[in-house]
Structures are given as structure tokens and as C-alpha cells.
Design an enzyme around this catalytic site. Sequence first.
Site, PDB file in Angstrom:
ATOM      1  N   TRP A 190       7.823  19.347  21.431  1.00 44.61           N
ATOM      2  CA  TRP A 190       9.372  20.735  20.910  1.00 44.61           C
ATOM      3  C   TRP A 190       8.587  21.244  20.073  1.00 44.61           C
ATOM      4  O   TRP A 190       8.047  20.477  19.163  1.00 44.61           O
ATOM      5  CB  TRP A 190      10.785  19.655  20.791  1.00 44.61           C
ATOM      6  N   ASP A 271      11.999  10.574  20.078  1.00 45.81           N
ATOM      7  CA  ASP A 271      12.863  10.986  20.158  1.00 45.81           C
ATOM      8  C   ASP A 271      13.957  11.363  20.709  1.00 45.81           C
ATOM      9  O   ASP A 271      13.722  11.142  22.479  1.00 45.81           O
ATOM     10  CB  ASP A 271      12.250  12.438  19.870  1.00 45.81           C
ATOM     11  N   LYS A 307      23.270  17.971  23.573  1.00 43.82           N
ATOM     12  CA  LYS A 307      23.067  18.011  24.856  1.00 43.82           C
ATOM     13  C   LYS A 307      24.434  17.777  25.345  1.00 43.82           C
ATOM     14  O   LYS A 307      24.750  18.021  26.273  1.00 43.82           O
ATOM     15  CB  LYS A 307      21.802  17.634  25.701  1.00 43.82           C
TER      16      LYS A 307
END
Length: 462
Positions: A190, A271, A307
Site C-alpha cells: 500500500w 495490517d 471498508k
Amino acid sequence: MASAILSLTSASIATSRPLLDNLKVNSKFGSSSQTTFLGKDYIKTKSFTRTNMTVAVEVSRFNDITMAPPDPILGVSEAFKADDHEMKLNLGVGAYRTEDLQPYVLNVVKKAENLMLERGDNKEYLPIEGLAAFNKVTAELLFGADNAVIQEQRVATVQGLSGTGSLRLAAALIERYFPGSKVLISSPTWGNHKNIFNDAGVPWSEYRYYDPKTVGLDFDGMIADIKAAPEGTFVLLHGCAHNPTGIDPTPEQWERIADVIQEKSHIPFFDVAYQGFASGSLDKDASSVRLFAARGMELLIAQSYSKNLGLYAERIGAINVVCSSSEVAKRVKSQLKRIARPMYSNPPIHGARIVANVVGNSDLFNEWKEEMELMAGRIMSVRKKLYDSLSAKDNSGKDWSFILKQIGMFSFTGLNKAQTENMTSKWHVYMTKDGRISLAGLSSAKCEYLADAIIDSFHNVS
């Protein structure tokens, strides 16, 4: 040197005693001279009835600050907004959209907010560590309420500013209590991971992850690089739905990764941004984290609810540190709070209450799981339709099956920078330059159009 002109009429000077007291004039009619006014120097010129003074102004102290480049991900949305083409697609930012490509607020979130209104919840400050009810349910969601790490109170959980803020708290903890330790990051990863560790002063290096030849996982390279890292390295792992590739290790590969990390006395650092949003199952998407915890390993986990609950703007997440004992967990939590206090003092309450209401209420929790399955299912369906469209339209014999092997909201297309630029300039498809597309921003109706764009860019642009 910049300058400004200050004009004063002779009449106003004559009637303003304080002004005259501060003016030390050494001039004659029609001449110019140095003048001191309120401690500053001026060039004074006199002409007829108007006195003109040129004021010396210093150059800005911020003149050496250069213009920062646009964010490689968020900047995509700005370019998309400026495009008026009817077929344009924004596949850059990872945010869920409906089939009509509109933002979606979960029904269960609306119900949780109504509960807050009905109760008349106040807006008082939270403690530094955040909302206690949120911290409890979020740790239980990640590990399972009956997990030994929960029962033995070995998890230090602190509410953070979504995934980014939670990662930043962990990075500050590493910098302060593990000076010189390195974080090993997947290549690619990311886009914000490196920024977070750079700004926290934590050194990092990369381990191999993506194999461009197979558009799959370079598992052998990953294992070799983790083995080669100095003992005690923090290894950053994506719990599920790897961003940007969408390529996850198999359960067997996760076991091997855990073996090597244990052998090298590394510290796993997860993560977890997509729990429940990748496969539609909260438990399945947390299986990698639970595997490491079950081995008795100490580990760090950053969580985000952007999300899976669609709480993008609420900035709601957590940092969890699994420790060897409850006593160590208490000390770790106290230091995380100490880091958070001068950074932002305490976290926001609205999103935390939404999560606590949803996860802590069995009816809302079950409804949330159903909505997550629907969202994950829509992404899976457009992934399948994109693959079908590519396979039907491309007569070159290229194997596009890697798209089906990937998981989550992203797909790594294998397109290079020049090809992605063609996607945008010719086809009005906005995406990141590394070839990642967000399938959450794609509708079934536009799958064939996107397939045409990908085929053209792949075969006709080198």
C-alpha cells in the site's frame, strides 16, 4: 525585496499626535530621506500635500517550501472529477460503490446511528485509549471472543485514527522502544506504508512478494528475504486481500511464513484493512492473524473499519499488541496512550459508537454480516465478469485467470506505467500507475468497456 506603499495625507499627520511622536523626520520639502516609523525604516518622499512612504517588507520565511506532488492515489480522484466523458471510470481509490457506482451507506450503520440519537448520546471527550466498548468488541472481532489472548487479557488495544493512524501509533512505538529495528515491507505494498514509517523515523526494506512473470506470489523470494532479515525484524504482513495485488498466501503458505518468522525471532506486524470484506467471512479473513496468535507469538495488528462498515470518513480503527502476559499488555497500552496524547489527544467518538453498537448487538451484527456478504459478492461478480470479458475479447491466447485467483477489492492487472497512462488518456479509466484497479469502483455494465481498454493498452502500448 517586496515593498508596499503607505500613503498618509498631510492633514491626517497634522491631527495625529501619536503618529507624529513616532515619526522622526529628517527631510526638506521636495526631498527624500530615511525615516523611522514604529521601529521600521522607510524611504520618505514628499510631494505637495501627500506624504508617500515605501515600506520594506521581508521575503516570506516559507519561500523555500516547494510544492508537494499530488498524492498518487487520492490525486486520481481529482483528475477523474475534471473529466466529463460519459464512460469514465474511477478505479483508483479503494472505496465501495453500488452497481450504479454511487457511494453506499450500510443500512446497519444507519440503524446504529438512530440508536445513538434515541439514547441522546453526548459528545464528551473519550479517554486517550478510546471508547472502552469499541476496544472490547474490536479485539474480540479480530481474535474471537473465546481466544486465549482475549481470555488472558494479553491484548493491548487502543482506538486509532483508522488504519493509517493505528499504523502510525505502532510505528512510533517501534521507534521509541525498538531503536534501530527495521520493518520489512512487501514489494509492492500500500502506497502509504512507506510514508508512515519514514515520518516516524523507522527504517524499512522490502521483501519480494509479487512475481510479474506469473502475476502471482513470489513465495520463494518472500521466504528467502524474511530469512535473510536481521533477527528481531518487524515483518509487515497483509492479513487478507493484499493491497495492491489482491494476491494472498494459501493456508499452507501462511504456516510456512509463521515458521520462518518464529525461527528468526521476528515480530509479525499485521495490517488488517478488509476483515469480512475480502471473502465475506469475518472468521476466514482473520485466520492468518489467529494462526500467529495461536502459536503464542507476540504481534502487532492495525485494524480499519473503513471498508467493511463503509466508515471511510469516520477514521475508525485500532492498534492491537498481543503480549506474553497481561502485565506486559498493560505497560504497552500505557505507552501507546502516552504516544497518542501529544499526537491527537483522544480519538473521535461517532465511528467508535457505530462499531460498538453493530458488533455488540446480535441482531445488528448478523445484519452486518449479510450486508458484507452482499458487498463482497458484488465485487466477486464483477471480477468474474471482467475475466469472462477479457477471455472472450482477447484472441492472443493470453491467460487472464490470475484475475480470478486474486481476492478482495483490488486487482493487479500487470499493466506498466505507460499502459496505465493509455488507459487514462485514451479510455478515461483512472487508476494508479502501478497497474492496480479497484473492482469496487466497477459495475457489471462497464466490464466489457474496461476489458477493451485493458486489451488495447496491454497489446498496443509497450
